[in-house]
Design a protein around this motif. Sequence first.
Motif, PDB file in Angstrom:
ATOM      1  N   VAL A  55       0.836  -1.206   0.000  1.00 34.78           N
ATOM      2  CA  VAL A  55       0.000   0.000   0.000  1.00 34.78           C
ATOM      3  C   VAL A  55       0.873   1.259   0.000  1.00 34.78           C
ATOM      4  O   VAL A  55       0.587   2.232  -0.715  1.00 34.78           O
ATOM      5  CB  VAL A  55      -0.960  -0.011   1.204  1.00 34.78           C
ATOM      6  CG1 VAL A  55      -1.690   1.329   1.321  1.00 34.78           C
ATOM      7  CG2 VAL A  55      -1.978  -1.146   1.060  1.00 34.78           C
ATOM      8  N   LYS A  56       1.963   1.244   0.784  1.00 37.47           N
ATOM      9  CA  LYS A  56       2.852   2.402   0.813  1.00 37.47           C
ATOM     10  C   LYS A  56       3.477   2.650  -0.556  1.00 37.47           C
ATOM     11  O   LYS A  56       3.573   3.789  -1.024  1.00 37.47           O
ATOM     12  CB  LYS A  56       3.941   2.187   1.864  1.00 37.47           C
ATOM     13  CG  LYS A  56       3.449   2.269   3.295  1.00 37.47           C
ATOM     14  CD  LYS A  56       4.553   1.892   4.284  1.00 37.47           C
ATOM     15  CE  LYS A  56       4.047   1.896   5.708  1.00 37.47           C
ATOM     16  NZ  LYS A  56       5.080   1.428   6.672  1.00 37.47           N
ATOM     17  N   THR A  57       3.907   1.575  -1.192  1.00 35.29           N
ATOM     18  CA  THR A  57       4.487   1.706  -2.533  1.00 35.29           C
ATOM     19  C   THR A  57       3.467   2.238  -3.523  1.00 35.29           C
ATOM     20  O   THR A  57       3.763   3.114  -4.351  1.00 35.29           O
ATOM     21  CB  THR A  57       5.020   0.334  -3.011  1.00 35.29           C
ATOM     22  OG1 THR A  57       6.044  -0.109  -2.128  1.00 35.29           O
ATOM     23  CG2 THR A  57       5.572   0.427  -4.427  1.00 35.29           C
ATOM     24  N   GLN A  58       2.226   1.708  -3.424  1.00 36.60           N
ATOM     25  CA  GLN A  58       1.184   2.111  -4.365  1.00 36.60           C
ATOM     26  C   GLN A  58       0.774   3.562  -4.164  1.00 36.60           C
ATOM     27  O   GLN A  58       0.546   4.293  -5.138  1.00 36.60           O
ATOM     28  CB  GLN A  58      -0.035   1.197  -4.228  1.00 36.60           C
ATOM     29  CG  GLN A  58      -1.100   1.427  -5.278  1.00 36.60           C
ATOM     30  CD  GLN A  58      -0.599   1.204  -6.694  1.00 36.60           C
ATOM     31  OE1 GLN A  58      -0.001   0.183  -6.982  1.00 36.60           O
ATOM     32  NE2 GLN A  58      -0.818   2.179  -7.571  1.00 36.60           N
ATOM     33  N   ILE A  59       0.677   4.020  -2.925  1.00 39.97           N
ATOM     34  CA  ILE A  59       0.233   5.397  -2.682  1.00 39.97           C
ATOM     35  C   ILE A  59       1.286   6.394  -3.171  1.00 39.97           C
ATOM     36  O   ILE A  59       0.959   7.516  -3.574  1.00 39.97           O
ATOM     37  CB  ILE A  59      -0.109   5.625  -1.196  1.00 39.97           C
ATOM     38  CG1 ILE A  59      -1.049   6.833  -1.071  1.00 39.97           C
ATOM     39  CG2 ILE A  59       1.130   5.799  -0.337  1.00 39.97           C
ATOM     40  CD1 ILE A  59      -1.686   6.969   0.301  1.00 39.97           C
ATOM     41  N   ASP A  60       2.543   5.977  -3.150  1.00 49.28           N
ATOM     42  CA  ASP A  60       3.593   6.837  -3.697  1.00 49.28           C
ATOM     43  C   ASP A  60       3.562   6.863  -5.223  1.00 49.28           C
ATOM     44  O   ASP A  60       4.010   7.839  -5.839  1.00 49.28           O
ATOM     45  CB  ASP A  60       4.969   6.357  -3.228  1.00 49.28           C
ATOM     46  CG  ASP A  60       5.246   6.694  -1.780  1.00 49.28           C
ATOM     47  OD1 ASP A  60       4.586   7.619  -1.253  1.00 49.28           O
ATOM     48  OD2 ASP A  60       6.103   6.030  -1.168  1.00 49.28           O
ATOM     49  N   ALA A  61       3.041   5.798  -5.832  1.00 54.16           N
ATOM     50  CA  ALA A  61       2.983   5.729  -7.298  1.00 54.16           C
ATOM     51  C   ALA A  61       1.719   6.405  -7.817  1.00 54.16           C
ATOM     52  O   ALA A  61       1.785   7.380  -8.571  1.00 54.16           O
ATOM     53  CB  ALA A  61       3.034   4.269  -7.743  1.00 54.16           C
ATOM     54  N   ILE A  62       0.558   5.892  -7.438  1.00 58.29           N
ATOM     55  CA  ILE A  62      -0.732   6.479  -7.824  1.00 58.29           C
ATOM     56  C   ILE A  62      -1.806   5.873  -6.923  1.00 58.29           C
ATOM     57  O   ILE A  62      -1.890   4.653  -6.761  1.00 58.29           O
ATOM     58  CB  ILE A  62      -1.042   6.224  -9.317  1.00 58.29           C
ATOM     59  CG1 ILE A  62      -2.321   6.945  -9.732  1.00 58.29           C
ATOM     60  CG2 ILE A  62      -1.126   4.744  -9.654  1.00 58.29           C
ATOM     61  CD1 ILE A  62      -2.497   6.999 -11.256  1.00 58.29           C
ATOM     62  N   HIS A  64      -5.254   6.603  -7.007  1.00 55.25           N
ATOM     63  CA  HIS A  64      -6.593   6.403  -7.558  1.00 55.25           C
ATOM     64  C   HIS A  64      -6.553   6.413  -9.080  1.00 55.25           C
ATOM     65  O   HIS A  64      -5.845   7.203  -9.700  1.00 55.25           O
ATOM     66  CB  HIS A  64      -7.556   7.498  -7.088  1.00 55.25           C
ATOM     67  CG  HIS A  64      -8.919   7.381  -7.712  1.00 55.25           C
ATOM     68  ND1 HIS A  64      -9.815   6.412  -7.338  1.00 55.25           N
ATOM     69  CD2 HIS A  64      -9.516   8.089  -8.712  1.00 55.25           C
ATOM     70  CE1 HIS A  64     -10.914   6.530  -8.065  1.00 55.25           C
ATOM     71  NE2 HIS A  64     -10.752   7.533  -8.908  1.00 55.25           N
ATOM     72  N   LEU A  65      -7.326   5.510  -9.648  1.00 55.25           N
ATOM     73  CA  LEU A  65      -7.578   5.489 -11.092  1.00 55.25           C
ATOM     74  C   LEU A  65      -9.065   5.243 -11.285  1.00 55.25           C
ATOM     75  O   LEU A  65      -9.656   4.435 -10.576  1.00 55.25           O
ATOM     76  CB  LEU A  65      -6.815   4.342 -11.768  1.00 55.25           C
ATOM     77  CG  LEU A  65      -5.320   4.502 -12.010  1.00 55.25           C
ATOM     78  CD1 LEU A  65      -4.745   3.175 -12.489  1.00 55.25           C
ATOM     79  CD2 LEU A  65      -5.066   5.597 -13.039  1.00 55.25           C
ATOM     80  N   SER A  66      -9.662   5.917 -12.227  1.00 54.47           N
ATOM     81  CA  SER A  66     -11.050   5.595 -12.534  1.00 54.47           C
ATOM     82  C   SER A  66     -11.077   4.308 -13.358  1.00 54.47           C
ATOM     83  O   SER A  66     -10.063   3.888 -13.929  1.00 54.47           O
ATOM     84  CB  SER A  66     -11.709   6.721 -13.326  1.00 54.47           C
ATOM     85  OG  SER A  66     -11.361   6.652 -14.700  1.00 54.47           O
ATOM     86  N   ASN A  67     -12.232   3.710 -13.412  1.00 53.65           N
ATOM     87  CA  ASN A  67     -12.371   2.460 -14.165  1.00 53.65           C
ATOM     88  C   ASN A  67     -12.553   2.688 -15.664  1.00 53.65           C
ATOM     89  O   ASN A  67     -12.927   1.761 -16.388  1.00 53.65           O
ATOM     90  CB  ASN A  67     -13.524   1.644 -13.577  1.00 53.65           C
ATOM     91  CG  ASN A  67     -13.121   0.959 -12.287  1.00 53.65           C
ATOM     92  OD1 ASN A  67     -12.147   0.211 -12.249  1.00 53.65           O
ATOM     93  ND2 ASN A  67     -13.845   1.234 -11.210  1.00 53.65           N
ATOM     94  N   LEU A  68     -12.223   3.887 -16.118  1.00 49.02           N
ATOM     95  CA  LEU A  68     -12.168   4.141 -17.555  1.00 49.02           C
ATOM     96  C   LEU A  68     -10.890   3.577 -18.164  1.00 49.02           C
ATOM     97  O   LEU A  68     -10.787   3.436 -19.382  1.00 49.02           O
ATOM     98  CB  LEU A  68     -12.238   5.650 -17.833  1.00 49.02           C
ATOM     99  CG  LEU A  68     -13.518   6.369 -17.396  1.00 49.02           C
ATOM    100  CD1 LEU A  68     -13.370   7.869 -17.619  1.00 49.02           C
ATOM    101  CD2 LEU A  68     -14.721   5.835 -18.165  1.00 49.02           C
ATOM    102  N   THR A 264     -17.120   4.248  -8.745  1.00 48.34           N
ATOM    103  CA  THR A 264     -16.008   5.190  -8.887  1.00 48.34           C
ATOM    104  C   THR A 264     -14.759   4.664  -8.199  1.00 48.34           C
ATOM    105  O   THR A 264     -13.665   4.688  -8.755  1.00 48.34           O
ATOM    106  CB  THR A 264     -16.384   6.562  -8.297  1.00 48.34           C
ATOM    107  OG1 THR A 264     -17.455   7.113  -9.047  1.00 48.34           O
ATOM    108  CG2 THR A 264     -15.191   7.514  -8.345  1.00 48.34           C
ATOM    109  N   PHE A 265     -14.906   4.195  -6.980  1.00 49.15           N
ATOM    110  CA  PHE A 265     -13.747   3.776  -6.203  1.00 49.15           C
ATOM    111  C   PHE A 265     -13.493   2.275  -6.240  1.00 49.15           C
ATOM    112  O   PHE A 265     -12.450   1.807  -5.782  1.00 49.15           O
ATOM    113  CB  PHE A 265     -13.911   4.211  -4.738  1.00 49.15           C
ATOM    114  CG  PHE A 265     -13.864   5.699  -4.533  1.00 49.15           C
ATOM    115  CD1 PHE A 265     -12.657   6.380  -4.524  1.00 49.15           C
ATOM    116  CD2 PHE A 265     -15.036   6.416  -4.360  1.00 49.15           C
ATOM    117  CE1 PHE A 265     -12.620   7.752  -4.342  1.00 49.15           C
ATOM    118  CE2 PHE A 265     -15.008   7.785  -4.170  1.00 49.15           C
ATOM    119  CZ  PHE A 265     -13.792   8.460  -4.166  1.00 49.15           C
ATOM    120  N   GLY A 266     -14.442   1.496  -6.746  1.00 49.52           N
ATOM    121  CA  GLY A 266     -14.306   0.044  -6.730  1.00 49.52           C
ATOM    122  C   GLY A 266     -13.068  -0.428  -7.462  1.00 49.52           C
ATOM    123  O   GLY A 266     -12.821  -0.048  -8.610  1.00 49.52           O
ATOM    124  N   GLY A 267     -12.269  -1.252  -6.801  1.00 45.09           N
ATOM    125  CA  GLY A 267     -11.053  -1.772  -7.410  1.00 45.09           C
ATOM    126  C   GLY A 267      -9.953  -0.747  -7.540  1.00 45.09           C
ATOM    127  O   GLY A 267      -9.070  -0.881  -8.395  1.00 45.09           O
TER     128      GLY A 267
END
Length: 378
Positions: A55-62, A64-68, A264-267
Amino acid sequence: MTNLLQNYGTRIPITFTHAEDVYLYDASGKKYLDFTSGIGVMNLGYSFEAGKSAVKTQIDAISHLSNLYENPLQEDVASFLNFSGAYKGFFANSGTEANEAALKLARLIKPDTDILAFVDGFHGRTFGSMSATMQDKIQAGFAPLVPNFTKAIYNDVASLKAAVTVKTGAIIFEIVQGEGGVMPITADFAQALKEFQKQGILLIIDEVQTGIGRTGKLFAFEHFGFEPDIFTSAKGLGNGLPVGAMFVKNEWADFFSAGKHGSTFGGNPLAMASAKAVLTELSQLEFLKDVRDKAEFFKQILSDKLAKKTSVKAIRNLGLMVGIQLSDESQLGQVLSEAREKGLLVLSAGHDVVRLLPPLVMTKAQLEAGVVILEEVL
Protein backbone atom coordinates in the motif's frame (compact mmCIF):
# COMPACT_ATOMS: atom_id res chain seq x y z
CA MET A 1 -18.89 12.40 19.49
CA THR A 2 -21.21 15.41 19.22
CA ASN A 3 -20.86 15.84 15.45
CA LEU A 4 -21.80 12.26 14.56
CA LEU A 5 -25.12 10.52 14.11
CA GLN A 6 -25.97 8.08 16.88
CA ASN A 7 -26.74 5.21 14.51
CA TYR A 8 -24.17 3.05 16.32
CA GLY A 9 -25.83 3.73 19.66
CA THR A 10 -23.62 4.34 22.66
CA ARG A 11 -20.13 3.41 21.58
CA ILE A 12 -17.87 1.45 23.89
CA PRO A 13 -15.81 4.07 25.78
CA ILE A 14 -12.41 2.87 24.60
CA THR A 15 -10.12 4.77 22.25
CA PHE A 16 -7.55 2.56 20.58
CA THR A 17 -4.34 4.33 19.67
CA HIS A 18 -2.30 1.63 17.97
CA ALA A 19 -2.14 -2.07 17.16
CA GLU A 20 0.50 -4.75 16.77
CA ASP A 21 0.28 -8.39 15.72
CA VAL A 22 -3.12 -9.51 17.12
CA TYR A 23 -3.33 -6.91 19.88
CA LEU A 24 -4.94 -3.50 20.23
CA TYR A 25 -3.77 -0.83 22.71
CA ASP A 26 -5.96 1.87 24.22
CA ALA A 27 -5.06 5.42 25.23
CA SER A 28 -4.04 4.28 28.72
CA GLY A 29 -1.67 1.68 27.27
CA LYS A 30 -3.86 -1.31 28.13
CA LYS A 31 -3.36 -4.29 25.82
CA TYR A 32 -6.28 -6.27 24.35
CA LEU A 33 -6.17 -9.63 22.60
CA ASP A 34 -8.43 -9.24 19.56
CA PHE A 35 -10.85 -12.09 18.94
CA THR A 36 -12.86 -9.88 16.55
CA SER A 37 -10.43 -9.04 13.71
CA GLY A 38 -12.36 -5.78 13.32
CA ILE A 39 -15.48 -7.89 12.60
CA GLY A 40 -13.69 -10.32 10.32
CA VAL A 41 -11.50 -7.79 8.49
CA MET A 42 -7.98 -8.09 9.91
CA ASN A 43 -7.54 -11.75 9.04
CA LEU A 44 -3.77 -11.33 8.78
CA GLY A 45 -3.50 -9.23 11.92
CA TYR A 46 -2.23 -5.69 12.40
CA SER A 47 1.41 -6.30 11.45
CA PHE A 48 1.02 -7.75 7.97
CA GLU A 49 4.13 -6.11 6.59
CA ALA A 50 3.73 -7.28 2.99
CA GLY A 51 0.34 -5.58 2.84
CA LYS A 52 1.59 -2.39 4.44
CA SER A 53 4.55 -2.25 2.08
CA ALA A 54 2.37 -2.81 -0.99
CA VAL A 55 0.00 0.00 0.00
CA LYS A 56 2.85 2.40 0.81
CA THR A 57 4.49 1.71 -2.53
CA GLN A 58 1.18 2.11 -4.37
CA ILE A 59 0.23 5.40 -2.68
CA ASP A 60 3.59 6.84 -3.70
CA ALA A 61 2.98 5.73 -7.30
CA ILE A 62 -0.73 6.48 -7.82
CA SER A 63 -3.55 6.27 -5.30
CA HIS A 64 -6.59 6.40 -7.56
CA LEU A 65 -7.58 5.49 -11.09
CA SER A 66 -11.05 5.59 -12.53
CA ASN A 67 -12.37 2.46 -14.16
CA LEU A 68 -12.17 4.14 -17.55
CA TYR A 69 -8.61 2.84 -17.77
CA GLU A 70 -6.96 -0.54 -17.52
CA ASN A 71 -5.81 -1.51 -14.03
CA PRO A 72 -3.52 -4.55 -14.07
CA LEU A 73 -3.82 -4.90 -10.29
CA GLN A 74 -7.52 -5.70 -10.70
CA GLU A 75 -6.65 -8.48 -13.13
CA ASP A 76 -4.05 -9.84 -10.72
CA VAL A 77 -6.49 -9.95 -7.79
CA ALA A 78 -9.25 -11.42 -9.94
CA SER A 79 -6.93 -14.22 -11.06
CA PHE A 80 -6.56 -15.35 -7.43
CA LEU A 81 -10.34 -15.39 -6.89
CA ASN A 82 -11.34 -16.93 -10.22
CA PHE A 83 -11.86 -20.67 -9.84
CA SER A 84 -10.25 -22.40 -12.83
CA GLY A 85 -11.14 -19.52 -15.13
CA ALA A 86 -14.86 -20.20 -14.67
CA TYR A 87 -15.80 -16.71 -13.43
CA LYS A 88 -15.55 -13.01 -14.20
CA GLY A 89 -15.19 -10.42 -11.45
CA PHE A 90 -16.35 -6.95 -10.45
CA PHE A 91 -14.82 -4.88 -7.63
CA ALA A 92 -16.71 -2.65 -5.23
CA ASN A 93 -15.94 -1.05 -1.85
CA SER A 94 -17.77 -3.22 0.67
CA GLY A 95 -19.78 -6.36 1.26
CA THR A 96 -23.15 -4.72 0.83
CA GLU A 97 -22.02 -3.19 -2.48
CA ALA A 98 -20.79 -6.57 -3.67
CA ASN A 99 -24.18 -8.07 -2.78
CA GLU A 100 -26.02 -5.22 -4.51
CA ALA A 101 -24.08 -6.04 -7.66
CA ALA A 102 -24.98 -9.72 -7.27
CA LEU A 103 -28.68 -8.97 -6.81
CA LYS A 104 -28.79 -6.58 -9.76
CA LEU A 105 -27.08 -9.13 -11.94
CA ALA A 106 -29.49 -11.86 -10.85
CA ARG A 107 -32.42 -9.64 -11.87
CA LEU A 108 -30.88 -9.20 -15.31
CA ILE A 109 -30.27 -12.92 -15.75
CA LYS A 110 -33.68 -13.96 -14.39
CA PRO A 111 -36.06 -11.04 -15.10
CA ASP A 112 -39.48 -10.94 -13.42
CA THR A 113 -38.59 -13.59 -10.87
CA ASP A 114 -38.26 -13.71 -7.09
CA ILE A 115 -35.08 -13.90 -5.05
CA LEU A 116 -35.28 -16.21 -2.04
CA ALA A 117 -33.37 -15.36 1.15
CA PHE A 118 -33.34 -16.80 4.67
CA VAL A 119 -34.57 -15.74 8.07
CA ASP A 120 -31.67 -14.41 10.20
CA GLY A 121 -29.41 -14.06 7.18
CA PHE A 122 -27.47 -10.82 6.76
CA HIS A 123 -26.41 -9.35 3.44
CA GLY A 124 -26.02 -5.63 4.11
CA ARG A 125 -27.85 -2.38 4.76
CA THR A 126 -28.24 -0.81 1.32
CA PHE A 127 -31.75 -1.23 -0.07
CA GLY A 128 -31.30 -4.35 -2.16
CA SER A 129 -29.08 -6.11 0.36
CA MET A 130 -31.37 -5.04 3.20
CA SER A 131 -34.38 -6.42 1.34
CA ALA A 132 -32.56 -9.77 1.27
CA THR A 133 -31.74 -9.52 4.99
CA MET A 134 -34.70 -11.23 6.62
CA GLN A 135 -34.35 -9.65 10.05
CA ASP A 136 -37.08 -7.36 11.37
CA LYS A 137 -34.60 -5.22 13.30
CA ILE A 138 -32.73 -4.45 10.07
CA GLN A 139 -35.77 -3.82 7.85
CA ALA A 140 -37.99 -1.97 10.34
CA GLY A 141 -38.94 1.54 9.24
CA PHE A 142 -37.72 1.24 5.65
CA ALA A 143 -40.81 -0.01 3.85
CA PRO A 144 -41.50 -0.29 1.03
CA LEU A 145 -38.49 -2.51 0.45
CA VAL A 146 -37.29 -3.74 -2.94
CA PRO A 147 -40.06 -6.06 -4.16
CA ASN A 148 -39.95 -9.73 -5.12
CA PHE A 149 -37.89 -11.04 -2.23
CA THR A 150 -39.25 -14.11 -0.46
CA LYS A 151 -37.99 -15.98 2.59
CA ALA A 152 -37.57 -19.41 4.13
CA ILE A 153 -36.02 -20.83 7.30
CA TYR A 154 -32.30 -21.59 7.08
CA ASN A 155 -31.26 -25.24 7.42
CA ASP A 156 -34.92 -26.32 7.15
CA VAL A 157 -35.28 -28.37 3.97
CA ALA A 158 -39.07 -28.51 4.22
CA SER A 159 -39.28 -24.73 4.56
CA LEU A 160 -36.94 -24.30 1.58
CA LYS A 161 -38.97 -26.62 -0.63
CA ALA A 162 -42.21 -24.90 0.36
CA ALA A 163 -40.79 -21.46 -0.41
CA VAL A 164 -39.43 -22.24 -3.88
CA THR A 165 -41.99 -21.63 -6.61
CA VAL A 166 -42.00 -21.35 -10.38
CA LYS A 167 -41.22 -17.67 -9.87
CA THR A 168 -38.01 -18.27 -7.90
CA GLY A 169 -35.06 -17.17 -10.00
CA ALA A 170 -32.26 -17.04 -7.44
CA ILE A 171 -31.41 -17.97 -3.86
CA ILE A 172 -28.97 -15.90 -1.77
CA PHE A 173 -27.41 -17.37 1.36
CA GLU A 174 -24.39 -17.59 3.63
CA ILE A 175 -22.49 -20.81 4.30
CA VAL A 176 -22.41 -19.71 7.93
CA GLN A 177 -25.03 -17.22 9.08
CA GLY A 178 -22.78 -14.80 10.95
CA GLU A 179 -25.00 -12.06 12.31
CA GLY A 180 -27.73 -14.68 12.69
CA GLY A 181 -25.85 -16.53 15.43
CA VAL A 182 -22.94 -18.34 13.71
CA MET A 183 -25.07 -21.10 12.16
CA PRO A 184 -23.14 -23.31 9.71
CA ILE A 185 -25.05 -24.86 6.83
CA THR A 186 -26.04 -28.52 7.22
CA ALA A 187 -25.14 -31.17 4.65
CA ASP A 188 -28.74 -31.97 3.76
CA PHE A 189 -29.61 -28.31 3.31
CA ALA A 190 -26.58 -27.81 1.06
CA GLN A 191 -27.69 -30.77 -1.04
CA ALA A 192 -31.22 -29.40 -1.35
CA LEU A 193 -29.85 -26.10 -2.61
CA LYS A 194 -27.71 -27.90 -5.19
CA GLU A 195 -30.80 -29.72 -6.46
CA PHE A 196 -32.56 -26.42 -7.06
CA GLN A 197 -29.47 -25.13 -8.87
CA LYS A 198 -29.75 -28.13 -11.23
CA GLN A 199 -33.29 -26.96 -12.00
CA GLY A 200 -31.97 -23.58 -13.18
CA ILE A 201 -32.24 -21.48 -10.03
CA LEU A 202 -29.18 -19.29 -9.49
CA LEU A 203 -27.23 -19.76 -6.28
CA ILE A 204 -25.73 -16.54 -4.89
CA ILE A 205 -23.33 -17.29 -2.04
CA ASP A 206 -22.47 -14.44 0.29
CA GLU A 207 -18.88 -15.02 1.44
CA VAL A 208 -18.38 -11.53 2.86
CA GLN A 209 -17.59 -12.82 6.35
CA THR A 210 -16.78 -16.48 5.66
CA GLY A 211 -14.36 -15.97 2.79
CA ILE A 212 -10.63 -15.24 2.51
CA GLY A 213 -9.50 -18.13 4.65
CA ARG A 214 -11.81 -17.65 7.64
CA THR A 215 -13.01 -21.27 7.56
CA GLY A 216 -9.72 -22.85 6.47
CA LYS A 217 -10.55 -22.68 2.77
CA LEU A 218 -10.29 -19.62 0.55
CA PHE A 219 -14.11 -19.71 0.45
CA ALA A 220 -16.41 -21.62 2.76
CA PHE A 221 -18.46 -23.04 -0.13
CA GLU A 222 -15.47 -25.24 -0.99
CA HIS A 223 -16.19 -27.34 2.12
CA PHE A 224 -19.56 -28.36 0.67
CA GLY A 225 -18.76 -28.76 -3.03
CA PHE A 226 -20.79 -25.78 -4.23
CA GLU A 227 -20.13 -24.18 -7.62
CA PRO A 228 -22.04 -20.92 -7.09
CA ASP A 229 -23.44 -19.02 -10.02
CA ILE A 230 -22.48 -15.83 -8.21
CA PHE A 231 -20.39 -15.29 -5.07
CA THR A 232 -19.34 -12.21 -3.15
CA SER A 233 -16.42 -11.28 -0.92
CA ALA A 234 -15.22 -8.34 1.19
CA LYS A 235 -14.00 -7.86 4.80
CA GLY A 236 -10.75 -9.87 4.99
CA LEU A 237 -9.97 -9.34 1.32
CA GLY A 238 -8.29 -5.97 1.97
CA ASN A 239 -7.03 -6.62 5.53
CA GLY A 240 -8.16 -3.15 6.58
CA LEU A 241 -8.72 -1.40 3.28
CA PRO A 242 -12.32 -1.13 1.99
CA VAL A 243 -12.87 -3.59 -0.83
CA GLY A 244 -15.65 -5.83 -2.08
CA ALA A 245 -15.86 -8.28 -4.97
CA MET A 246 -18.57 -10.05 -6.94
CA PHE A 247 -17.81 -12.99 -9.23
CA VAL A 248 -20.19 -14.59 -11.71
CA LYS A 249 -19.91 -17.67 -13.90
CA ASN A 250 -18.68 -16.96 -17.41
CA GLU A 251 -21.99 -18.03 -18.93
CA TRP A 252 -23.78 -15.15 -17.16
CA ALA A 253 -21.02 -12.51 -17.43
CA ASP A 254 -22.35 -10.74 -20.55
CA PHE A 255 -25.50 -9.65 -18.68
CA PHE A 256 -23.39 -6.95 -17.02
CA SER A 257 -22.75 -5.20 -20.32
CA ALA A 258 -21.28 -1.70 -20.59
CA GLY A 259 -23.13 0.78 -18.39
CA LYS A 260 -25.19 -1.74 -16.43
CA HIS A 261 -23.21 -1.27 -13.21
CA GLY A 262 -20.17 0.58 -11.97
CA SER A 263 -18.24 2.13 -9.09
CA THR A 264 -16.01 5.19 -8.89
CA PHE A 265 -13.75 3.78 -6.20
CA GLY A 266 -14.31 0.04 -6.73
CA GLY A 267 -11.05 -1.77 -7.41
CA ASN A 268 -8.93 1.32 -6.76
CA PRO A 269 -5.15 0.78 -6.77
CA LEU A 270 -4.71 1.00 -2.97
CA ALA A 271 -7.37 -1.61 -2.24
CA MET A 272 -6.07 -3.87 -4.99
CA ALA A 273 -2.47 -3.60 -3.77
CA SER A 274 -3.57 -4.70 -0.32
CA ALA A 275 -5.84 -7.47 -1.66
CA LYS A 276 -3.08 -8.83 -3.88
CA ALA A 277 -0.74 -9.02 -0.89
CA VAL A 278 -3.42 -10.78 1.17
CA LEU A 279 -4.18 -13.36 -1.52
CA THR A 280 -0.49 -13.94 -2.21
CA GLU A 281 -0.05 -14.77 1.47
CA LEU A 282 -3.05 -17.10 1.55
CA SER A 283 -1.79 -18.90 -1.56
CA GLN A 284 1.33 -20.06 0.27
CA LEU A 285 1.29 -23.85 0.39
CA GLU A 286 0.86 -24.32 4.14
CA PHE A 287 -1.18 -21.24 5.08
CA LEU A 288 -4.73 -22.55 4.85
CA LYS A 289 -3.67 -25.98 6.10
CA ASP A 290 -2.27 -24.23 9.16
CA VAL A 291 -5.57 -22.37 9.64
CA ARG A 292 -7.45 -25.67 9.58
CA ASP A 293 -5.04 -27.14 12.11
CA LYS A 294 -5.47 -24.16 14.45
CA ALA A 295 -9.23 -24.34 14.01
CA GLU A 296 -9.27 -27.95 15.22
CA PHE A 297 -7.12 -26.99 18.21
CA PHE A 298 -9.40 -24.02 18.96
CA LYS A 299 -12.51 -26.17 18.72
CA GLN A 300 -11.07 -28.76 21.09
CA ILE A 301 -9.91 -26.30 23.71
CA LEU A 302 -13.23 -24.44 23.61
CA SER A 303 -15.02 -27.74 24.13
CA ASP A 304 -12.71 -28.82 26.94
CA LYS A 305 -12.95 -25.57 28.88
CA LEU A 306 -16.44 -24.23 28.10
CA ALA A 307 -18.83 -26.91 26.82
CA LYS A 308 -19.81 -28.24 30.25
CA LYS A 309 -20.48 -24.86 31.81
CA THR A 310 -24.11 -24.24 32.72
CA SER A 311 -23.86 -20.77 31.16
CA VAL A 312 -23.07 -22.33 27.73
CA LYS A 313 -25.86 -23.86 25.66
CA ALA A 314 -23.90 -24.73 22.51
CA ILE A 315 -20.64 -24.08 20.67
CA ARG A 316 -20.71 -23.91 16.86
CA ASN A 317 -17.91 -23.33 14.40
CA LEU A 318 -16.60 -23.64 10.89
CA GLY A 319 -12.87 -23.01 10.86
CA LEU A 320 -11.94 -19.95 12.91
CA MET A 321 -15.52 -18.66 12.95
CA VAL A 322 -17.05 -19.59 16.30
CA GLY A 323 -20.32 -18.95 18.10
CA ILE A 324 -20.81 -19.65 21.81
CA GLN A 325 -24.54 -19.72 22.52
CA LEU A 326 -25.37 -18.69 26.06
CA SER A 327 -28.02 -20.38 28.21
CA ASP A 328 -29.24 -16.97 29.39
CA GLU A 329 -29.37 -14.33 26.66
CA SER A 330 -29.66 -11.55 29.25
CA GLN A 331 -26.00 -12.21 30.16
CA LEU A 332 -24.62 -11.48 26.68
CA GLY A 333 -23.77 -7.84 27.29
CA GLN A 334 -22.16 -8.68 30.63
CA VAL A 335 -19.99 -11.39 29.06
CA LEU A 336 -18.71 -9.00 26.38
CA SER A 337 -18.05 -6.29 28.96
CA GLU A 338 -16.24 -8.53 31.44
CA ALA A 339 -14.10 -10.01 28.65
CA ARG A 340 -13.03 -6.48 27.66
CA GLU A 341 -12.16 -5.70 31.28
CA LYS A 342 -9.88 -8.74 31.28
CA GLY A 343 -8.25 -7.67 27.99
CA LEU A 344 -10.14 -9.78 25.46
CA LEU A 345 -12.27 -8.38 22.64
CA VAL A 346 -15.19 -10.55 21.48
CA LEU A 347 -18.38 -9.91 19.49
CA SER A 348 -22.06 -10.70 19.73
CA ALA A 349 -24.23 -12.40 17.12
CA GLY A 350 -27.98 -12.68 17.23
CA HIS A 351 -29.40 -12.18 20.73
CA ASP A 352 -27.58 -14.87 22.70
CA VAL A 353 -24.28 -15.73 20.97
CA VAL A 354 -20.70 -14.69 21.71
CA ARG A 355 -18.98 -14.58 18.32
CA LEU A 356 -15.25 -15.21 17.93
CA LEU A 357 -13.34 -14.20 14.79
CA PRO A 358 -9.66 -14.33 15.75
CA PRO A 359 -7.07 -13.35 13.16
CA LEU A 360 -5.95 -16.31 11.07
CA VAL A 361 -2.34 -15.65 12.06
CA MET A 362 -3.03 -16.00 15.78
CA THR A 363 -0.87 -18.66 17.43
CA LYS A 364 -2.25 -21.60 19.37
CA ALA A 365 -0.86 -20.06 22.55
CA GLN A 366 -2.72 -16.82 21.87
CA LEU A 367 -5.93 -18.70 21.07
CA GLU A 368 -5.60 -20.62 24.33
CA ALA A 369 -4.95 -17.42 26.28
CA GLY A 370 -8.22 -15.99 24.99
CA VAL A 371 -10.15 -19.12 25.90
CA VAL A 372 -8.73 -18.98 29.45
CA ILE A 373 -10.21 -15.49 29.79
CA LEU A 374 -13.56 -16.68 28.46
CA GLU A 375 -13.44 -19.56 30.95
CA GLU A 376 -13.03 -17.07 33.78
CA VAL A 377 -15.86 -14.86 32.51
CA LEU A 378 -18.32 -17.68 31.84
